[in-house]
Design an enzyme around this catalytic site. Structure first.
Site, PDB file in Angstrom:
ATOM      1  N   CYS A   1       4.110   3.988  14.281  1.00 17.92           N
ATOM      2  CA  CYS A   1       4.386   5.186  15.066  1.00 17.92           C
ATOM      3  C   CYS A   1       5.902   5.251  15.229  1.00 17.92           C
ATOM      4  O   CYS A   1       6.541   4.225  15.523  1.00 17.92           O
ATOM      5  CB  CYS A   1       3.693   5.052  16.419  1.00 17.92           C
ATOM      6  SG  CYS A   1       4.255   6.213  17.671  1.00 17.92           S
ATOM      7  N   THR A   2       6.476   6.432  15.043  1.00 20.10           N
ATOM      8  CA  THR A   2       7.941   6.534  15.054  1.00 20.10           C
ATOM      9  C   THR A   2       8.558   6.302  16.432  1.00 20.10           C
ATOM     10  O   THR A   2       9.772   6.150  16.546  1.00 20.10           O
ATOM     11  CB  THR A   2       8.392   7.902  14.500  1.00 20.10           C
ATOM     12  OG1 THR A   2       7.685   8.929  15.214  1.00 20.10           O
ATOM     13  CG2 THR A   2       8.118   8.018  13.025  1.00 20.10           C
ATOM     14  N   HIS A   3       7.718   6.275  17.467  1.00 18.72           N
ATOM     15  CA  HIS A   3       8.252   5.927  18.790  1.00 18.72           C
ATOM     16  C   HIS A   3       8.568   4.421  18.888  1.00 18.72           C
ATOM     17  O   HIS A   3       9.415   4.015  19.685  1.00 18.72           O
ATOM     18  CB  HIS A   3       7.233   6.245  19.896  1.00 18.72           C
ATOM     19  CG  HIS A   3       7.175   7.688  20.306  1.00 18.72           C
ATOM     20  ND1 HIS A   3       6.683   8.684  19.510  1.00 18.72           N
ATOM     21  CD2 HIS A   3       7.548   8.305  21.464  1.00 18.72           C
ATOM     22  CE1 HIS A   3       6.738   9.849  20.143  1.00 18.72           C
ATOM     23  NE2 HIS A   3       7.270   9.639  21.335  1.00 18.72           N
TER      24      HIS A   3
ATOM     25  N   THR B   1       1.237   9.574  13.311  1.00 18.18           N
ATOM     26  CA  THR B   1      -0.083  10.144  13.569  1.00 18.18           C
ATOM     27  C   THR B   1      -0.341  11.338  12.644  1.00 18.18           C
ATOM     28  O   THR B   1      -1.358  11.395  11.958  1.00 18.18           O
ATOM     29  CB  THR B   1      -0.166  10.583  15.046  1.00 18.18           C
ATOM     30  OG1 THR B   1       0.192   9.461  15.851  1.00 18.18           O
ATOM     31  CG2 THR B   1      -1.539  11.062  15.405  1.00 18.18           C
TER      32      THR B   1
ATOM     33  N   GLY C   1      -1.525  11.198  19.501  1.00 19.92           N
ATOM     34  CA  GLY C   1      -2.332  10.089  18.995  1.00 19.92           C
ATOM     35  C   GLY C   1      -3.666   9.860  19.676  1.00 19.92           C
ATOM     36  O   GLY C   1      -4.497   9.123  19.162  1.00 19.92           O
TER      37      GLY C   1
HETATM   38  N1  DGL Z   1       5.720   9.470  17.126  1.00 11.94           N
HETATM   39  C1  DGL Z   1       4.289   9.702  17.025  1.00 11.94           C
HETATM   40  C2  DGL Z   1       3.737   8.846  15.907  1.00 11.94           C
HETATM   41  O1  DGL Z   1       4.523   8.428  15.079  1.00 11.94           O
HETATM   42  C3  DGL Z   1       3.700   9.545  18.375  1.00 11.94           C
HETATM   43  C4  DGL Z   1       2.291   9.949  18.431  1.00 11.94           C
HETATM   44  C5  DGL Z   1       1.772  10.500  19.715  1.00 11.94           C
HETATM   45  O2  DGL Z   1       2.261  11.524  20.129  1.00 11.94           O
HETATM   46  O3  DGL Z   1       0.806   9.941  20.211  1.00 11.94           O
HETATM   47  O4  DGL Z   1       2.574   8.585  15.787  1.00 11.94           O
END
Ligand code: DGL
Length: 270
Positions: free
Chosen positions: A186-188, A75, A43
């Site tokens: 963001c999936t995190h 992202t 990101g």
């Molecule tokens: N899980 C990623 C997302 O959904 C994380 C992005 C990253 O690596 O910055 O955006």
């Protein structure tokens, strides 16, 4: 029926929030997961770099003869171009559209917050998808770049003070915006959902991209006769590009399962 595996990728652990939903909603599917832990975060990088990484990730998954690919990454989903999607040999699922759809369905006051990585928020992809459904909506975007490294380092306990303080720093301003819906773009972020809920208030609807994407994927696979014919739980195979031990440890906690089939791989030379 189609018994080939589903390919899922993310920059790291975040895409496991989609796998968690596959376990709940499509348990008999076989899954190949790739987390690019060697190059996380995506990101903070340029659009060109994110697209290059995503292409390498997809190429890696296609080697497993997957029946479809899920970009379980807000992202990548925000910046991966339509013309490249059209050239893929299998269907590709982004998290943006189903997440925007779910947000518009529950939003009552016309104000929707979007949090995500800097690249995802800068792209305006969620805002565009929301306004296509609800043109009058006011969309307030906010990048939260520190959330990804906090999650990748396992700082996800509900009582983690550092993550809570970070959440307050990013999210307090939403109080004045009077949003009733917040996209965890963001999936995190669903991994720190309880902390986010505490900061923005329990009355704000939080939308989880992994959950919405897998719900919409299930409808698509059912309509297109693409479900697996297994009656037992499908196989789960995990790959990460670095720090495999810490990936295994955190993933095992998140998914509540032993990470038996988990290996390190380099996709950059693909
Ligand atoms: N899980 C990623 C997302 O959904 C994380 C992005 C990253 O690596 O910055 O955006």
């Amino acid at each position: 029926m189609d018994n080939r595996p589903i390919g899922v990728f993310d920059s790291g652990l975040g895409g496991l929030t989609a796998v968690r939903q596959i376990n709940r909603l499509l348990p008999s599917e076989n899954v190949i997961y790739f987390g690019d832990t060697g190059r996380v975060p995506y990101g903070t990088r340029s659009k060109e770099t994110i697209i290059k990484y995503a292409e390498q990730d997809i190429e890696f998954l296609l080697d497993f003869d997957v029946k479809l690919v899920i970009a379980a990454c807000g992202t990548v989903s925000s910046v991966f171009p339509e013309e490249k999607i059209k050239k893929l040999p299998v269907p590709y699922f982004s998290v943006v559209q189903p997440t925007a759809q779910a947000a518009c369905s529950v939003n009552a006051n016309g104000k929707i917050g979007v949090i995500g990585t800097a690249s995802a928020v800068r792209s305006g992809a969620y805002g565009k998808a929301i306004r296509a459904i609800k043109p009058e909506a006011r969309v307030i975007g906010k990048p939260c770049p520190l959330f990804v490294p906090l999650v990748e380092n396992g700082m996800i306990a509900d009582d983690c003070k550092i993550t809570e303080l970070t959440a307050k720093m990013y999210l307090d301003s939403f109080q004045a915006e009077d949003i009733d819906t917040l996209i965890l773009g963001c999936t995190h972020y669903p991994l720190i959902r309880n902390i986010i809920a505490k900061v923005v208030g329990e009355n704000v609807n939080l939308i989880d991209p992994g959950e919405e994407t897998i719900k919409s994927l299930r409808s698509y696979m059912t309509a297109n006769n693409m479900l697996n014919s297994n009656t037992k739980k499908g196989t789960r195979t995990y790959y990460a590009s670095d720090n495999i031990d810490s990936f295994k440890e955190i993933a095992a906690k998140l998914l509540g399962e032993k990470m038996e089939d988990c290996s390190v791989v380099n996709v950059a030379d693909n």
